[in-house]
Design a protein around this motif. Sequence first.
Motif, PDB file in Angstrom:
ATOM      1  N   VAL A  97       0.867  -0.869   0.042  1.00  0.00           N
ATOM      2  CA  VAL A  97       0.139   0.049  -0.284  1.00  0.00           C
ATOM      3  C   VAL A  97       0.931   1.719   0.052  1.00  0.00           C
ATOM      4  CG1 VAL A  97      -1.640   1.412   0.935  1.00  0.00           C
ATOM      5  CG2 VAL A  97      -1.521  -0.984   1.374  1.00  0.00           C
ATOM      6  N   MET A  98       0.908   2.103  -1.429  1.00  0.00           N
ATOM      7  CA  MET A  98       1.801   3.013  -1.464  1.00  0.00           C
ATOM      8  C   MET A  98       1.438   3.672  -2.436  1.00  0.00           C
ATOM      9  SD  MET A  98       5.957   2.741  -2.920  1.00  0.00           S
ATOM     10  CE  MET A  98       6.461   1.809  -1.351  1.00  0.00           C
ATOM     11  N   ASP A  99       1.230   5.059  -1.722  1.00  0.00           N
ATOM     12  CA  ASP A  99       0.949   5.938  -2.813  1.00  0.00           C
ATOM     13  C   ASP A  99       2.076   7.040  -4.221  1.00  0.00           C
ATOM     14  OD1 ASP A  99      -1.768   6.122  -2.241  1.00  0.00           O
ATOM     15  OD2 ASP A  99      -1.372   7.888  -0.439  1.00  0.00           O
ATOM     16  N   GLU A 100       3.119   7.267  -3.716  1.00  0.00           N
ATOM     17  CA  GLU A 100       4.522   7.567  -4.216  1.00  0.00           C
ATOM     18  C   GLU A 100       4.499   6.894  -5.327  1.00  0.00           C
ATOM     19  OE1 GLU A 100       4.304   8.755   0.283  1.00  0.00           O
ATOM     20  OE2 GLU A 100       4.752   6.552  -0.856  1.00  0.00           O
ATOM     21  N   ARG A 101       5.107   8.077  -6.578  1.00  0.00           N
ATOM     22  CA  ARG A 101       4.805   7.905  -7.522  1.00  0.00           C
ATOM     23  C   ARG A 101       6.193   6.697  -7.745  1.00  0.00           C
ATOM     24  NH1 ARG A 101       4.400  12.359 -11.595  1.00  0.00           N
ATOM     25  NH2 ARG A 101       2.100  11.494 -10.995  1.00  0.00           N
ATOM     26  N   ARG A 102       7.345   6.723  -7.478  1.00  0.00           N
ATOM     27  CA  ARG A 102       8.426   6.312  -7.646  1.00  0.00           C
ATOM     28  C   ARG A 102       8.350   5.205  -6.806  1.00  0.00           C
ATOM     29  NH1 ARG A 102      13.628  10.999  -7.248  1.00  0.00           N
ATOM     30  NH2 ARG A 102      13.794  10.736  -8.676  1.00  0.00           N
ATOM     31  N   PRO A 113       2.325  -6.839  -5.566  1.00  0.00           N
ATOM     32  CA  PRO A 113       0.869  -6.348  -5.975  1.00  0.00           C
ATOM     33  C   PRO A 113       0.696  -4.753  -5.378  1.00  0.00           C
ATOM     34  CG  PRO A 113       1.008  -8.164  -4.825  1.00  0.00           C
ATOM     35  CD  PRO A 113       2.137  -8.389  -5.132  1.00  0.00           C
ATOM     36  N   LEU A 114      -0.492  -4.240  -5.391  1.00  0.00           N
ATOM     37  CA  LEU A 114       0.046  -2.615  -5.028  1.00  0.00           C
ATOM     38  C   LEU A 114      -1.172  -2.191  -5.111  1.00  0.00           C
ATOM     39  CD1 LEU A 114       1.646  -0.039  -4.400  1.00  0.00           C
ATOM     40  CD2 LEU A 114       2.544  -0.146  -7.426  1.00  0.00           C
ATOM     41  N   THR A 115      -1.486  -1.742  -3.864  1.00  0.00           N
ATOM     42  CA  THR A 115      -2.771  -0.211  -4.158  1.00  0.00           C
ATOM     43  C   THR A 115      -2.466   0.402  -3.622  1.00  0.00           C
ATOM     44  OG1 THR A 115      -4.800  -0.143  -4.056  1.00  0.00           O
ATOM     45  CG2 THR A 115      -3.762  -1.002  -2.051  1.00  0.00           C
ATOM     46  N   GLY A 116      -2.940   1.751  -3.699  1.00  0.00           N
ATOM     47  CA  GLY A 116      -2.737   3.212  -2.451  1.00  0.00           C
ATOM     48  C   GLY A 116      -3.607   3.750  -1.854  1.00  0.00           C
ATOM     49  N   THR A 117      -3.489   4.659  -0.994  1.00  0.00           N
ATOM     50  CA  THR A 117      -4.671   4.976  -0.846  1.00  0.00           C
ATOM     51  C   THR A 117      -6.520   4.693  -1.136  1.00  0.00           C
ATOM     52  OG1 THR A 117      -3.517   6.457   0.572  1.00  0.00           O
ATOM     53  CG2 THR A 117      -5.712   7.015   0.917  1.00  0.00           C
ATOM     54  N   ASP A 142      -8.852  18.171   1.793  1.00  0.00           N
ATOM     55  CA  ASP A 142      -9.207  19.594   2.612  1.00  0.00           C
ATOM     56  C   ASP A 142      -7.556  19.504   2.708  1.00  0.00           C
ATOM     57  OD1 ASP A 142     -11.392  19.966   1.367  1.00  0.00           O
ATOM     58  OD2 ASP A 142     -12.271  19.606   3.057  1.00  0.00           O
ATOM     59  N   GLN A 143      -6.957  18.416   3.479  1.00  0.00           N
ATOM     60  CA  GLN A 143      -5.550  18.312   4.760  1.00  0.00           C
ATOM     61  C   GLN A 143      -4.557  18.773   3.890  1.00  0.00           C
ATOM     62  OE1 GLN A 143      -6.421  14.660   6.722  1.00  0.00           O
ATOM     63  NE2 GLN A 143      -8.339  15.244   7.468  1.00  0.00           N
ATOM     64  N   GLY A 144      -4.958  18.467   2.556  1.00  0.00           N
ATOM     65  CA  GLY A 144      -3.429  19.005   1.480  1.00  0.00           C
ATOM     66  C   GLY A 144      -3.016  18.139   1.143  1.00  0.00           C
ATOM     67  N   LEU A 145      -3.692  16.831   0.926  1.00  0.00           N
ATOM     68  CA  LEU A 145      -3.347  15.528   0.602  1.00  0.00           C
ATOM     69  C   LEU A 145      -3.229  15.766  -1.153  1.00  0.00           C
ATOM     70  CD1 LEU A 145      -1.925  13.878   3.001  1.00  0.00           C
ATOM     71  CD2 LEU A 145      -3.149  11.843   1.946  1.00  0.00           C
ATOM     72  N   TYR A 146      -2.283  15.419  -2.112  1.00  0.00           N
ATOM     73  CA  TYR A 146      -2.270  15.358  -3.623  1.00  0.00           C
ATOM     74  C   TYR A 146      -3.256  14.241  -4.537  1.00  0.00           C
ATOM     75  CZ  TYR A 146      -1.828  16.519  -7.622  1.00  0.00           C
ATOM     76  OH  TYR A 146      -1.737  16.669  -9.280  1.00  0.00           O
ATOM     77  N   PHE A 147      -3.498  14.373  -4.783  1.00  0.00           N
ATOM     78  CA  PHE A 147      -4.032  13.454  -6.193  1.00  0.00           C
ATOM     79  C   PHE A 147      -4.425  14.039  -7.818  1.00  0.00           C
ATOM     80  CE2 PHE A 147      -5.865  11.587  -2.285  1.00  0.00           C
ATOM     81  CZ  PHE A 147      -4.893  10.313  -1.659  1.00  0.00           C
ATOM     82  N   SER A 148      -3.866  13.052  -8.798  1.00  0.00           N
ATOM     83  CA  SER A 148      -3.972  13.981  -9.952  1.00  0.00           C
ATOM     84  C   SER A 148      -5.524  14.600 -10.412  1.00  0.00           C
ATOM     85  CB  SER A 148      -3.368  13.281 -10.694  1.00  0.00           C
ATOM     86  OG  SER A 148      -3.735  11.884 -11.197  1.00  0.00           O
ATOM     87  N   PRO A 149      -6.086  14.983 -10.720  1.00  0.00           N
ATOM     88  CA  PRO A 149      -7.211  14.905 -10.949  1.00  0.00           C
ATOM     89  C   PRO A 149      -7.869  13.857 -12.083  1.00  0.00           C
ATOM     90  CG  PRO A 149      -6.087  17.008 -11.934  1.00  0.00           C
ATOM     91  CD  PRO A 149      -4.929  16.395 -11.372  1.00  0.00           C
ATOM     92  N   ASP A 150      -6.740  12.995 -13.002  1.00  0.00           N
ATOM     93  CA  ASP A 150      -7.405  12.271 -13.147  1.00  0.00           C
ATOM     94  C   ASP A 150      -6.676  11.296 -12.358  1.00  0.00           C
ATOM     95  OD1 ASP A 150      -7.732  10.360 -15.523  1.00  0.00           O
ATOM     96  OD2 ASP A 150      -5.309   9.192 -15.047  1.00  0.00           O
ATOM     97  N   LEU A 151      -6.044  10.709 -11.457  1.00  0.00           N
ATOM     98  CA  LEU A 151      -6.726   9.745 -10.803  1.00  0.00           C
ATOM     99  C   LEU A 151      -8.240   9.665  -9.619  1.00  0.00           C
ATOM    100  CD1 LEU A 151      -6.028   7.187  -9.302  1.00  0.00           C
ATOM    101  CD2 LEU A 151      -4.485   8.623  -7.318  1.00  0.00           C
ATOM    102  N   ILE A 152      -8.358  10.845  -9.132  1.00  0.00           N
ATOM    103  CA  ILE A 152      -9.608  11.810  -8.549  1.00  0.00           C
ATOM    104  C   ILE A 152     -10.862  11.086  -9.464  1.00  0.00           C
ATOM    105  CG2 ILE A 152     -11.024  13.384  -7.736  1.00  0.00           C
ATOM    106  CD1 ILE A 152      -8.270  14.646  -6.749  1.00  0.00           C
ATOM    107  N   HIS A 153     -10.977  11.352 -10.779  1.00  0.00           N
ATOM    108  CA  HIS A 153     -11.556  10.727 -11.370  1.00  0.00           C
ATOM    109  C   HIS A 153     -12.028   9.836 -11.732  1.00  0.00           C
ATOM    110  CE1 HIS A 153     -14.547  11.610 -15.167  1.00  0.00           C
ATOM    111  NE2 HIS A 153     -14.064  10.628 -15.618  1.00  0.00           N
ATOM    112  N   ARG A 154     -10.654   8.668 -11.817  1.00  0.00           N
ATOM    113  CA  ARG A 154     -10.639   6.902 -12.287  1.00  0.00           C
ATOM    114  C   ARG A 154     -11.456   6.413 -10.695  1.00  0.00           C
ATOM    115  NH1 ARG A 154      -5.050   5.463 -14.022  1.00  0.00           N
ATOM    116  NH2 ARG A 154      -4.913   7.162 -11.906  1.00  0.00           N
ATOM    117  N   THR A 155     -11.539   7.361 -10.031  1.00  0.00           N
ATOM    118  CA  THR A 155     -11.352   6.547  -8.632  1.00  0.00           C
ATOM    119  C   THR A 155     -12.862   6.261  -8.188  1.00  0.00           C
ATOM    120  OG1 THR A 155      -8.968   6.348  -7.390  1.00  0.00           O
ATOM    121  CG2 THR A 155     -11.319   6.656  -5.961  1.00  0.00           C
TER     122      THR A 155
END
Length: 161
Positions: A97-102, A113-117, A142-155
């Motif tokens: 479970v990891m969000d960081e791109r690299r 096998p991978l997922t994120g928040t 609102d708490q300042g976490l960043y997710f790309s607009p594309d990821l938000i849309h797909r989610t």
Amino acid sequence: MPAPPVIINNTPLVALYSLDRLDLLRDLFGIVWLPSAVESKFLAVDNVARKKALLDVDWLQAVALSNPRHALTYTGLDRGEAEVLALAVEHKARLVVMDERRGRRYAHRLGLPLTGTLGVLLLAKEDGLITAVAPLLQRLLDQGLYFSPDLIHRTLALAKE
């Protein structure tokens, strides 16, 4: 023989902690491991409350690498991400479970096998543990976490919201 571990990095851990939903990890995966470096980073902020959160649960377990030098293999990553990957390889993790791109790129190359928040939130909705992803996602934004607009849309599309 016990199931292979689920191993979490700091960003998803902080995100779920900030939502007061660490319980989703337990309900979805049972035991969840965090490497020593992730535990240290998690506890570096608001130490007293976060330490209590970790002590209050027995299913979120700090685990050290058998050989800490294995983390040095993953150049360009912070210590926590590198330890997550090294621990995952060492123990043939069921899920990272990891969000960081690299870190995610390394995980893909390693075939982990991978997922994120947001993947955790989608799984929680599928399992009926939460009723909607959008309000929780908005709280994270609102708490300042960043997710790309594309990821938000797909989610949100996958959540049918």
